[in-house]
Design an enzyme around this catalytic site. Structure first.
Site, PDB file in Angstrom:
ATOM      1  N   CYS A 175      42.424  -3.179   2.858  1.00 48.36           N
ATOM      2  CA  CYS A 175      41.023  -3.598   2.701  1.00 48.36           C
ATOM      3  C   CYS A 175      40.540  -3.443   1.261  1.00 48.36           C
ATOM      4  O   CYS A 175      39.488  -3.957   0.908  1.00 48.36           O
ATOM      5  CB  CYS A 175      40.120  -2.803   3.641  1.00 48.36           C
ATOM      6  SG  CYS A 175      40.086  -1.042   3.284  1.00 48.36           S
ATOM      7  N   CYS A 230      38.957   3.919   8.200  1.00 48.15           N
ATOM      8  CA  CYS A 230      37.976   4.354   7.202  1.00 48.15           C
ATOM      9  C   CYS A 230      37.853   5.883   7.239  1.00 48.15           C
ATOM     10  O   CYS A 230      37.723   6.513   6.187  1.00 48.15           O
ATOM     11  CB  CYS A 230      36.619   3.711   7.476  1.00 48.15           C
ATOM     12  SG  CYS A 230      36.711   1.949   7.857  1.00 48.15           S
TER      13      CYS A 230
HETATM   14 FE1  FES Z   1      38.739  -0.168   4.745  1.00 46.98          FE
HETATM   15 FE2  FES Z   1      36.524   0.685   5.779  1.00 46.98          FE
HETATM   16  S1  FES Z   1      37.291  -1.347   5.859  1.00 46.98           S
HETATM   17  S2  FES Z   1      37.883   1.786   4.533  1.00 46.98           S
END
Ligand code: FES
Length: 127
Positions: free
Chosen positions: A35, A104
C-alpha cells in the site's frame, strides 16, 4: 454496522502523540510495500520505562489510528511490556478493524518493535 468503530474514527481524527522526539533513543521506520504506507516511531526510554513516544505516519486512516493507539498502549510502560505489544492488542483496543485493514495494525506493531530494536542496539553500542 459502520465499517469503522468510534474509536478508530476518534484516533484518526484526533491522533495522540503525533510528532518527533528530538532526543529519542529508539527510532524505527517501517513500510508496507503493497500500500506504500510508512510509519516512523520515536521512543524516549529512561530507567527501562517508555517515558515518551511519538509517531509520524504517512498512510491510511487505519494506520494513523493504529499508530495513535499503539503509542497510548506503551506510553509509561516498561520496555518488556512494550516488546510484547501485538497488532491484535492494537486492533482490539480500537474495537476492531475490518479484515482487509488488519495489516495497518501490523505496521504499528512492527514500527514499535523496530524502534525497540534500535534502542537495544544503541544500548549495546554504549550510545
Ligand atoms: Fe496500508 Fe493502511 S492501507 S497501512
Amino acid at each position: 454496522m459502520a465499517l469503522y468503530s468510534e474509536k478508530v474514527m476518534d484516533h484518526f481524527r484526533n491522533p495522540r502523540n503525533v510528532g518527533v522526539i528530538e532526543d529519542a533513543n529508539g527510532i524505527g521506520e517501517v513500510g508496507n510495500a503493497k500500500c506504500g504506507d510508512i510509519m516512523k516511531m520515536y521512543l524516549k526510554i529512561e530507567d527501562d520505562i517508555v517515558k515518551d513516544v511519538k509517531f509520524e505516519t504517512f498512510g491510511c486512516g487505519s494506520a494513523i489510528a493504529s499508530s495513535s493507539m499503539a503509542t497510548e498502549l506503551i506510553k509509561g510502560k516498561p520496555v518488556s511490556e512494550a516488546m510484547s505489544l501485538t497488532n491484535k492488542a492494537v486492533a482490539e483496543a480500537l474495537d476492531g478493524l475490518p479484515a482487509y485493514k488488519m495489516h495497518c495494525s501490523v505496521l504499528a506493531e512492527e514500527a514499535i518493535q523496530s524502534a525497540l530494536e534500535d534502542y537495544r542496539r544503541r544500548q549495546e553500542a554504549g550510545e
